[in-house]
Write an enzyme that holds these catalytic residues in place. Structure first.
Site, PDB file in Angstrom:
ATOM      1  N   ASP A  47       0.826  -1.214   0.000  1.00  0.00           N
ATOM      2  CA  ASP A  47       0.000   0.000   0.000  1.00  0.00           C
ATOM      3  C   ASP A  47       0.857   1.259   0.000  1.00  0.00           C
ATOM      4  O   ASP A  47       0.471   2.289  -0.552  1.00  0.00           O
ATOM      5  CB  ASP A  47      -0.987   0.019   1.168  1.00  0.00           C
ATOM      6  CG  ASP A  47      -2.244   0.797   0.807  1.00  0.00           C
ATOM      7  OD1 ASP A  47      -2.832   0.491  -0.246  1.00  0.00           O
ATOM      8  OD2 ASP A  47      -2.624   1.712   1.550  1.00  0.00           O
ATOM      9  N   GLU A  88       0.410  10.812   5.206  1.00  0.00           N
ATOM     10  CA  GLU A  88       0.258   9.376   5.095  1.00  0.00           C
ATOM     11  C   GLU A  88       1.590   8.700   4.792  1.00  0.00           C
ATOM     12  O   GLU A  88       1.892   7.639   5.328  1.00  0.00           O
ATOM     13  CB  GLU A  88      -0.732   9.084   3.963  1.00  0.00           C
ATOM     14  CG  GLU A  88      -1.537   7.843   4.156  1.00  0.00           C
ATOM     15  CD  GLU A  88      -2.809   7.927   3.345  1.00  0.00           C
ATOM     16  OE1 GLU A  88      -3.686   8.756   3.697  1.00  0.00           O
ATOM     17  OE2 GLU A  88      -2.929   7.208   2.351  1.00  0.00           O
ATOM     18  N   GLU A 141     -10.822   6.491  -2.449  1.00  0.00           N
ATOM     19  CA  GLU A 141     -10.809   6.882  -1.040  1.00  0.00           C
ATOM     20  C   GLU A 141     -12.007   6.305  -0.280  1.00  0.00           C
ATOM     21  O   GLU A 141     -11.878   5.861   0.864  1.00  0.00           O
ATOM     22  CB  GLU A 141     -10.780   8.410  -0.897  1.00  0.00           C
ATOM     23  CG  GLU A 141      -9.565   9.083  -1.537  1.00  0.00           C
ATOM     24  CD  GLU A 141      -8.225   8.731  -0.875  1.00  0.00           C
ATOM     25  OE1 GLU A 141      -8.102   7.675  -0.238  1.00  0.00           O
ATOM     26  OE2 GLU A 141      -7.292   9.553  -1.008  1.00  0.00           O
ATOM     27  N   GLU A 214      -9.488  -2.724  -6.418  1.00  0.00           N
ATOM     28  CA  GLU A 214      -9.457  -2.779  -4.947  1.00  0.00           C
ATOM     29  C   GLU A 214      -9.597  -4.219  -4.463  1.00  0.00           C
ATOM     30  O   GLU A 214      -8.909  -4.638  -3.534  1.00  0.00           O
ATOM     31  CB  GLU A 214     -10.563  -1.906  -4.341  1.00  0.00           C
ATOM     32  CG  GLU A 214     -10.314  -0.403  -4.477  1.00  0.00           C
ATOM     33  CD  GLU A 214      -9.173   0.114  -3.591  1.00  0.00           C
ATOM     34  OE1 GLU A 214      -8.811  -0.543  -2.597  1.00  0.00           O
ATOM     35  OE2 GLU A 214      -8.635   1.178  -3.928  1.00  0.00           O
TER      36      GLU A 214
HETATM   37  C1  HMH Z   1      -5.231   0.152  -2.554  1.00  0.00           C
HETATM   38  N1  HMH Z   1      -6.822   1.957  -2.201  1.00  0.00           N
HETATM   39  C2  HMH Z   1      -5.629   1.428  -1.898  1.00  0.00           C
HETATM   40  N2  HMH Z   1      -4.810   2.022  -1.032  1.00  0.00           N
HETATM   41  C3  HMH Z   1      -5.169   3.191  -0.440  1.00  0.00           C
HETATM   42  N3  HMH Z   1      -4.313   3.766   0.439  1.00  0.00           N
HETATM   43  C4  HMH Z   1      -6.422   3.771  -0.737  1.00  0.00           C
HETATM   44  C5  HMH Z   1      -7.219   3.109  -1.635  1.00  0.00           C
HETATM   45  C6  HMH Z   1      -6.905   5.039  -0.095  1.00  0.00           C
HETATM   46  O1  HMH Z   1      -5.990   6.031  -0.039  1.00  0.00           O
END
Ligand code: HMH
Length: 225
Positions: A47, A88, A141, A214
């Site tokens: 991520d 982040e 998001e 996703e």
């Molecule tokens: C895969 N989707 C993924 N990672 C993230 N951090 C977000 C959405 C949201 O920022």
């Protein structure tokens, strides 16, 4: 009562995919406390790579909002998202350190991540309309917001060491932020449904692609594929 917007119509129409992305077994395993640390660590490393790719995408969205939007406050809203990405990335470094995940050039993006990042890159092109790219941003998001908010609900068994991660995307302020993106998307899509049917169709396809990416991302993190 207000008439249901385009975004909510799509969420209902594509309910299975929406639920697949926001109630994925990976998320359920966090909320019932059965998640394996190795799955969490895999997700964390991957991520971080994804969020780095999100930065230029959101940058391209700022350019589009500045050029194409009928409301100048859109730029401010998207810029707040960019600022959040800055925090982040610092958070990822701290969290990776805590879990002993190495965020170096050694960390390679896995295929579903590569494909998701390539999808983002395609959305950065100047030929992609602001409305279409903005819809993607909202969906990206919103999926995380709904997913992690579930893990914070009363009666869940989210492990305390994952609380911070769940708070990051599941907190109320981020929920409000997603609502503000949704409002922009609704305003733009309403306009598109009056004047630009093709933009509306493209935005719906992009919405579905986000959900598919996703789901693949969660599958990859869970490591059961
Ligand atoms: C895969 N989707 C993924 N990672 C993230 N951090 C977000 C959405 C949201 O920022």
């Amino acid at each position: 009562a207000q008439k249901e917007g385009v975004v909510d119509t799509w969420k209902n129409k594509h309910r299975m995919l929406w639920v697949g992305a926001t109630r994925h077994p990976m998320i359920l395993s966090i909320s019932d406390g059965t998640i394996h640390p190795s799955a969490f660590k895999r997700w964390l490393g991957q991520d971080c790579i994804f969020v780095r790719a999100l930065v230029p995408f959101v940058g391209s969205l700022i350019v589009k909002a500045w050029k194409e939007s009928d409301d100048s406050s859109d730029v401010d809203t998207i810029l707040r998202g960019m600022a959040a990405l800055n925090d982040e990335l610092d958070w990822f470094k701290k969290e990776a350190n805590k879990w002993g995940v190495h965020l170096s050039e050694m960390l390679v993006p896995q295929k579903p991540n590569q494909e998701y990042c390539r999808f983002l890159e395609n959305l950065m092109g100047p030929e992609v309309e602001y409305t279409v790219a903005l819809t993607a941003y909202w969906a990206i998001e919103a999926v995380y917001q709904e997913s992690f908010a579930l893990c914070l609900e009363e009666g869940t068994r989210t492990p305390p060491e994952l609380e911070d991660t769940c708070q990051r995307w599941g907190n109320e302020a981020f929920g409000k932020y997603c609502s503000s993106l949704k409002n922009i998307a609704e305003r733009r899509l309403k306009k598109a449904s009056d004047d630009y049917e093709d933009v509306l169709k493209k935005a719906e396809v992009v919405f579905l692609r986000v959900l598919e990416h996703e789901i693949e991302f969660w599958n990859m993190s869970r490591g059961d594929t």
